[in-house]
Design a protein around this motif. Sequence first.
Motif, PDB file in Angstrom:
ATOM      1  N   MET A  19       0.801  -1.211   0.000  1.00 42.70           N
ATOM      2  CA  MET A  19       0.000   0.000   0.000  1.00 42.70           C
ATOM      3  C   MET A  19       0.840   1.271   0.000  1.00 42.70           C
ATOM      4  SD  MET A  19      -2.825  -1.332   2.769  1.00 42.70           S
ATOM      5  CE  MET A  19      -3.468   0.265   3.076  1.00 42.70           C
ATOM      6  N   GLU A  21       2.257   2.642   2.304  1.00 43.36           N
ATOM      7  CA  GLU A  21       2.195   3.305   3.598  1.00 43.36           C
ATOM      8  C   GLU A  21       1.860   2.255   4.647  1.00 43.36           C
ATOM      9  OE1 GLU A  21      -0.853   6.316   3.603  1.00 43.36           O
ATOM     10  OE2 GLU A  21      -2.375   4.941   2.936  1.00 43.36           O
ATOM     11  N   TYR A  26      -2.345   4.569   7.100  1.00 45.84           N
ATOM     12  CA  TYR A  26      -3.518   4.334   6.259  1.00 45.84           C
ATOM     13  C   TYR A  26      -4.801   4.553   7.057  1.00 45.84           C
ATOM     14  CZ  TYR A  26      -7.069   1.734   3.701  1.00 45.84           C
ATOM     15  OH  TYR A  26      -8.226   1.361   3.068  1.00 45.84           O
TER      16      TYR A  26
END
Length: 80
Positions: A19, A21, A26
Amino acid sequence: CKKFAMSKAKLYSCTKLYMSEGIAKYIRRRRVEAAKENIMKNPEKPLWKVCEEAGFDNYDYFLRVFKAQTGTPANSFKRK
């Protein structure tokens, strides 16, 4: 972690990899997005209630995170 049957460290490294992150960042980002939507849909709602509904446990922390992510204090965002 239980749902995916992996350790906290493994979950964090997987989310960072896929992702771009970490999971904590998130989740904070998604909570601020939810708060922004809530403010726009319900401008009369008090910010402490928006904070609570977005999943933040601490109002001061919410205000700091909101400003850091949006560049605008939550009170100013609400007035616009």
